[in-house]
Write a protein that holds these residues in place. Structure first.
Motif, PDB file in Angstrom:
ATOM      1  N   ILE A 159       0.868  -1.187   0.000  1.00 48.43           N
ATOM      2  CA  ILE A 159       0.000   0.000   0.000  1.00 48.43           C
ATOM      3  C   ILE A 159       0.901   1.233   0.000  1.00 48.43           C
ATOM      4  O   ILE A 159       1.884   1.293   0.752  1.00 48.43           O
ATOM      5  CB  ILE A 159      -0.978  -0.046   1.202  1.00 48.43           C
ATOM      6  CG1 ILE A 159      -1.953   1.120   1.205  1.00 48.43           C
ATOM      7  CG2 ILE A 159      -0.286  -0.154   2.551  1.00 48.43           C
ATOM      8  CD1 ILE A 159      -3.168   0.928   2.141  1.00 48.43           C
ATOM      9  N   GLN A 167      -6.703  10.982   5.908  1.00 45.22           N
ATOM     10  CA  GLN A 167      -8.068  10.595   5.532  1.00 45.22           C
ATOM     11  C   GLN A 167      -8.104   9.762   4.258  1.00 45.22           C
ATOM     12  O   GLN A 167      -9.033   9.833   3.465  1.00 45.22           O
ATOM     13  CB  GLN A 167      -8.953  11.833   5.372  1.00 45.22           C
ATOM     14  CG  GLN A 167      -8.913  12.718   6.615  1.00 45.22           C
ATOM     15  CD  GLN A 167      -9.965  13.774   6.618  1.00 45.22           C
ATOM     16  OE1 GLN A 167     -10.276  14.341   5.578  1.00 45.22           O
ATOM     17  NE2 GLN A 167     -10.507  14.048   7.786  1.00 45.22           N
ATOM     18  N   GLY A 168      -7.038   8.996   4.036  1.00 46.14           N
ATOM     19  CA  GLY A 168      -7.010   8.089   2.888  1.00 46.14           C
ATOM     20  C   GLY A 168      -6.653   8.759   1.561  1.00 46.14           C
ATOM     21  O   GLY A 168      -6.553   8.101   0.528  1.00 46.14           O
ATOM     22  N   SER A 190       3.860  -3.034   3.559  1.00 43.98           N
ATOM     23  CA  SER A 190       3.239  -4.341   3.291  1.00 43.98           C
ATOM     24  C   SER A 190       1.763  -4.230   3.620  1.00 43.98           C
ATOM     25  O   SER A 190       1.402  -3.682   4.674  1.00 43.98           O
ATOM     26  CB  SER A 190       3.811  -5.404   4.218  1.00 43.98           C
ATOM     27  OG  SER A 190       5.087  -5.714   3.825  1.00 43.98           O
ATOM     28  N   TYR A 191       0.933  -4.745   2.748  1.00 49.39           N
ATOM     29  CA  TYR A 191      -0.511  -4.669   2.958  1.00 49.39           C
ATOM     30  C   TYR A 191      -0.958  -5.876   3.772  1.00 49.39           C
ATOM     31  O   TYR A 191      -0.606  -7.018   3.447  1.00 49.39           O
ATOM     32  CB  TYR A 191      -1.207  -4.649   1.587  1.00 49.39           C
ATOM     33  CG  TYR A 191      -2.696  -4.413   1.680  1.00 49.39           C
ATOM     34  CD1 TYR A 191      -3.185  -3.172   2.081  1.00 49.39           C
ATOM     35  CD2 TYR A 191      -3.608  -5.416   1.370  1.00 49.39           C
ATOM     36  CE1 TYR A 191      -4.540  -2.939   2.169  1.00 49.39           C
ATOM     37  CE2 TYR A 191      -4.974  -5.188   1.452  1.00 49.39           C
ATOM     38  CZ  TYR A 191      -5.424  -3.947   1.869  1.00 49.39           C
ATOM     39  OH  TYR A 191      -6.780  -3.728   1.950  1.00 49.39           O
ATOM     40  N   LEU A 249     -10.001   0.538   2.248  1.00 49.41           N
ATOM     41  CA  LEU A 249      -9.634   1.629   3.169  1.00 49.41           C
ATOM     42  C   LEU A 249     -10.791   1.880   4.134  1.00 49.41           C
ATOM     43  O   LEU A 249     -11.938   2.019   3.707  1.00 49.41           O
ATOM     44  CB  LEU A 249      -9.321   2.922   2.398  1.00 49.41           C
ATOM     45  CG  LEU A 249      -8.296   2.822   1.268  1.00 49.41           C
ATOM     46  CD1 LEU A 249      -7.990   4.214   0.707  1.00 49.41           C
ATOM     47  CD2 LEU A 249      -6.997   2.175   1.729  1.00 49.41           C
ATOM     48  N   LEU A 342      -5.129  -2.163  13.180  1.00 47.71           N
ATOM     49  CA  LEU A 342      -5.861  -3.121  12.347  1.00 47.71           C
ATOM     50  C   LEU A 342      -5.642  -4.513  12.936  1.00 47.71           C
ATOM     51  O   LEU A 342      -4.506  -4.890  13.214  1.00 47.71           O
ATOM     52  CB  LEU A 342      -5.293  -3.066  10.922  1.00 47.71           C
ATOM     53  CG  LEU A 342      -6.004  -3.886   9.872  1.00 47.71           C
ATOM     54  CD1 LEU A 342      -7.321  -3.227   9.474  1.00 47.71           C
ATOM     55  CD2 LEU A 342      -5.140  -4.029   8.615  1.00 47.71           C
TER      56      LEU A 342
HETATM   57  P1  ADP Z   1      -4.474   8.087   6.402  1.00 49.84           P
HETATM   58  O1  ADP Z   1      -3.678   8.885   7.382  1.00 49.84           O
HETATM   59  O2  ADP Z   1      -4.542   8.737   5.066  1.00 49.84           O
HETATM   60  O3  ADP Z   1      -5.797   7.668   6.944  1.00 49.84           O
HETATM   61  P2  ADP Z   1      -3.573   5.387   6.945  1.00 49.84           P
HETATM   62  O4  ADP Z   1      -2.179   4.930   7.075  1.00 49.84           O
HETATM   63  O5  ADP Z   1      -4.364   5.457   8.209  1.00 49.84           O
HETATM   64  O6  ADP Z   1      -3.593   6.772   6.184  1.00 49.84           O
HETATM   65  O7  ADP Z   1      -4.299   4.420   5.927  1.00 49.84           O
HETATM   66  C1  ADP Z   1      -5.647   4.609   5.509  1.00 49.84           C
HETATM   67  C2  ADP Z   1      -6.398   3.288   5.583  1.00 49.84           C
HETATM   68  O8  ADP Z   1      -5.783   2.326   4.712  1.00 49.84           O
HETATM   69  C3  ADP Z   1      -6.370   2.654   6.960  1.00 49.84           C
HETATM   70  O9  ADP Z   1      -7.379   3.170   7.770  1.00 49.84           O
HETATM   71  C4  ADP Z   1      -6.564   1.185   6.626  1.00 49.84           C
HETATM   72  O10 ADP Z   1      -7.920   0.888   6.420  1.00 49.84           O
HETATM   73  C5  ADP Z   1      -5.836   1.045   5.293  1.00 49.84           C
HETATM   74  N1  ADP Z   1      -4.456   0.607   5.497  1.00 49.84           N
HETATM   75  C6  ADP Z   1      -3.381   1.391   5.720  1.00 49.84           C
HETATM   76  N2  ADP Z   1      -2.245   0.671   5.837  1.00 49.84           N
HETATM   77  C7  ADP Z   1      -2.594  -0.608   5.693  1.00 49.84           C
HETATM   78  C8  ADP Z   1      -1.872  -1.829   5.702  1.00 49.84           C
HETATM   79  N3  ADP Z   1      -0.547  -1.845   5.867  1.00 49.84           N
HETATM   80  N4  ADP Z   1      -2.558  -2.974   5.510  1.00 49.84           N
HETATM   81  C9  ADP Z   1      -3.897  -2.968   5.330  1.00 49.84           C
HETATM   82  N5  ADP Z   1      -4.639  -1.843   5.294  1.00 49.84           N
HETATM   83  C10 ADP Z   1      -4.016  -0.673   5.473  1.00 49.84           C
END
Ligand code: ADP
Length: 515
Positions: A159, A167-168, A190-191, A249, A342
């Protein structure tokens, strides 16, 4: 011993199984302890009228005003007991810190930058690999692009997140190396492709952590929190679904735009429901039904938070000294942080991000059939955030001594953080020493070269003038071409140990002994 017993019966410690087989004497002891515990709590519940200065509030104004009216506190626009800043610490708020408690630590806004906060977390993981298994493998691009290319596995999903995004915004999933759109200041991680699902949907947790003092280091975790759900059933990433943000997300701001978005504004917010945003209490009921052990999950989350906070301390101490210098002991800062966690299908918590400015809004935008939107109070947000901020203010008003005595207060459980020195606190001490009697935010080459005068800090292959070369190499990519920041200094000191063929920790200890 007394404190330990109080802790054992406190509402934050749910593991009271052994109390099921107790003798009469133990029951009496338990009762006495419980009464003591209640008396102790009641003493702190009876507080004076708190004067809350709201002049610098932003999105949290409604919440703060609600709390003021709920607890019969007083809103003031000058001085007061507590000052609520809606934005990170700025030098113009400097004076406020000497007359009131202020809800920001200087330097905490570092966490808003994904590259800096990931760099720091990566370093922790490098030094304490066993304690940092909770942070998904993360590469800082462009600096670590080569490393990413080498370690990239075509079977994995990654990711990508822009440095200053929130906020994505701008986030995308990657299966193929060529999918990296640009590699200007992003992190690639890593996702976690097998998340724990509830109602077939992915969700994440926003839990709240409170810091009320650095010396001694006093931190708490709130028992309540929020869960934010995706609005499309989850499938493992594939070519068809990889671009579907509503599946991958969990950001609330994003999912609220999906037609499947469900607002739950019923009264049973602590019970299982079908909303896109729910309380952590309700999720725990779901998890129990699904056969997960909530106690184990909570313990793991606590361990993760403690490890994170331990590593953050030297950085916060440095920034406090940098800003307040000789008056550092006079200031009273506190801050609520939002931890985004998560859970994977095994119930293992992963730390995605720590937010220094978690949303404290209690309204949500509801989209109507005509496409227009209105703002309504969200019961779930109000319930959780009133606990989080209300109890944080009450704690911030207590003396450090009282806080040290308590094992928790209202919705907050105190965390036990070992404050022994770490490699980071040592690097920070050396950085402070080199910068002069005043802590400076950056080092010049000549200050960096002071290291050469310490015992065993030059060798036949690394001479005094090599310090300047190393300095220039490290700062090459930064926009500030003559100055080295703390993050670059960490790299520099690591490279020094390498070039001098020395063990890093031994080298740091030797420098500190010879200050
Ligand atoms: P933002 O600050 O833009 O919200 P985040 O790092 O919180 O960025 O990521 C946004 C969303 O993406 C998270 O709320 C989650 O749902 C998903 N996400 C982020 N990183 C991962 C990851 N490594 N694996 C799985 N999902 C992820």
């Amino acid at each position: 011993m007394q404190q330990q017993q109080l802790h054992d019966i406190s509402p934050w410690n749910q593991n009271n199984d052994d109390l099921l087989t107790v003798t009469e004497q133990q029951v009496d002891e338990f009762k006495t302890n419980y009464e003591n515990f209640q008396q102790q709590q009641d003493k702190y519940k009876k507080q004076k009228v708190i004067k809350v200065n709201t002049i610098n509030c932003r999105g949290e104004t409604r919440l703060i005003r609600k709390l003021i009216s709920k607890y019969n506190w007083k809103e003031v626009f000058n001085d007061g007991d507590i000052c609520m800043l809606g934005l990170p610490f700025k030098q113009q708020n400097y004076d406020e810190y000497f007359t009131q408690s202020v809800n920001r630590f200087p330097g905490m806004d570092l966490l808003a930058h994904k590259t800096q906060s990931s760099f720091y977390l990566n370093k922790f993981a490098q030094y304490f690999p066993d304690e940092y298994q909770f942070f998904p493998k993360t590469y800082i691009i462009p600096d670590e692009f080569d490393k990413f290319q080498k370690e990239y596995k075509s079977t994995r999903t990654y990711i990508a997140k822009p440095d200053a995004g929130s906020q994505g915004d701008g986030i995308y999933l990657i299966k193929n190396l060529k999918d990296i759109k640009n590699y200007e200041s992003i992190v690639i991680q890593s996702y976690i492709s097998k998340p724990l699902l509830i109602d077939k949907k992915k969700f994440d947790l926003r839990l709240y952590v409170l810091i009320t003092s650095l010396d001694p280091y006093i931190c708490y975790i709130n028992k309540e929190g929020l869960a934010r759900f995706c609005t499309v059933d989850y499938e493992k990433p594939n070519d068809k679904n990889i671009k579907n943000p509503f599946m991958h997300l969990t950001n609330y701001s994003l999912n609220k735009r999906n037609t499947n978005f469900q607002v739950y504004n019923g009264q049973n917010i602590l019970d299982i429901n079908e909303g896109t945003k729910r309380t952590y209490s309700s999720i725990k009921k779901n998890l129990e039904i699904l056969g997960y052990n909530n106690k184990d999950i909570e313990d793991e989350i606590e361990t993760l938070v403690v490890a994170y906070l331990k590593s953050l301390l030297p950085f916060l101490e440095f920034n406090q000294k940098l800003v307040f210098q000789k008056r550092v002991s006079e200031v009273k800062c506190f801050q609520v942080l939002g931890f985004d966690i998560l859970l994977d299908e095994k119930g293992k918590p992963w730390l995605l991000e720590v937010n220094s400015n978690p949303s404290l809004q209690i309204e949500h935008e509801v989209f109507q059939a005509n496409g227009k939107s209105v703002f309504e109070e969200s019961l779930i947000d109000s319930y959780v955030k009133e606990l989080v901020v209300g109890d944080a203010i009450k704690l911030a008003m207590m003396s450090k001594e009282d806080q040290e005595e308590l094992q928790g207060f209202e919705s907050y459980k105190k965390l036990d953080i070992d404050q022994s020195e770490t490699i980071f606190s040592k690097i920070m001490q050396i950085y402070g020493f080199l910068s002069g009697y005043k802590f400076q935010e950056y080092l010049t080459s000549s200050k960096f070269q002071k290291l050469a005068s310490f015992p065993q800090m030059i060798s036949q292959t690394f001479l005094k003038h090599d310090y300047d070369l190393l300095f220039r190499k490290i700062i090459l990519r930064s926009c500030n071409t003559n100055l080295m920041d703390f993050f670059q200094f960490i790299n520099a000191i690591e490279q020094l140990a390498d070039k001098l063929n020395q063990d890093l920790e031994e080298m740091l200890d030797r420098i500190i002994q010879n200050f």
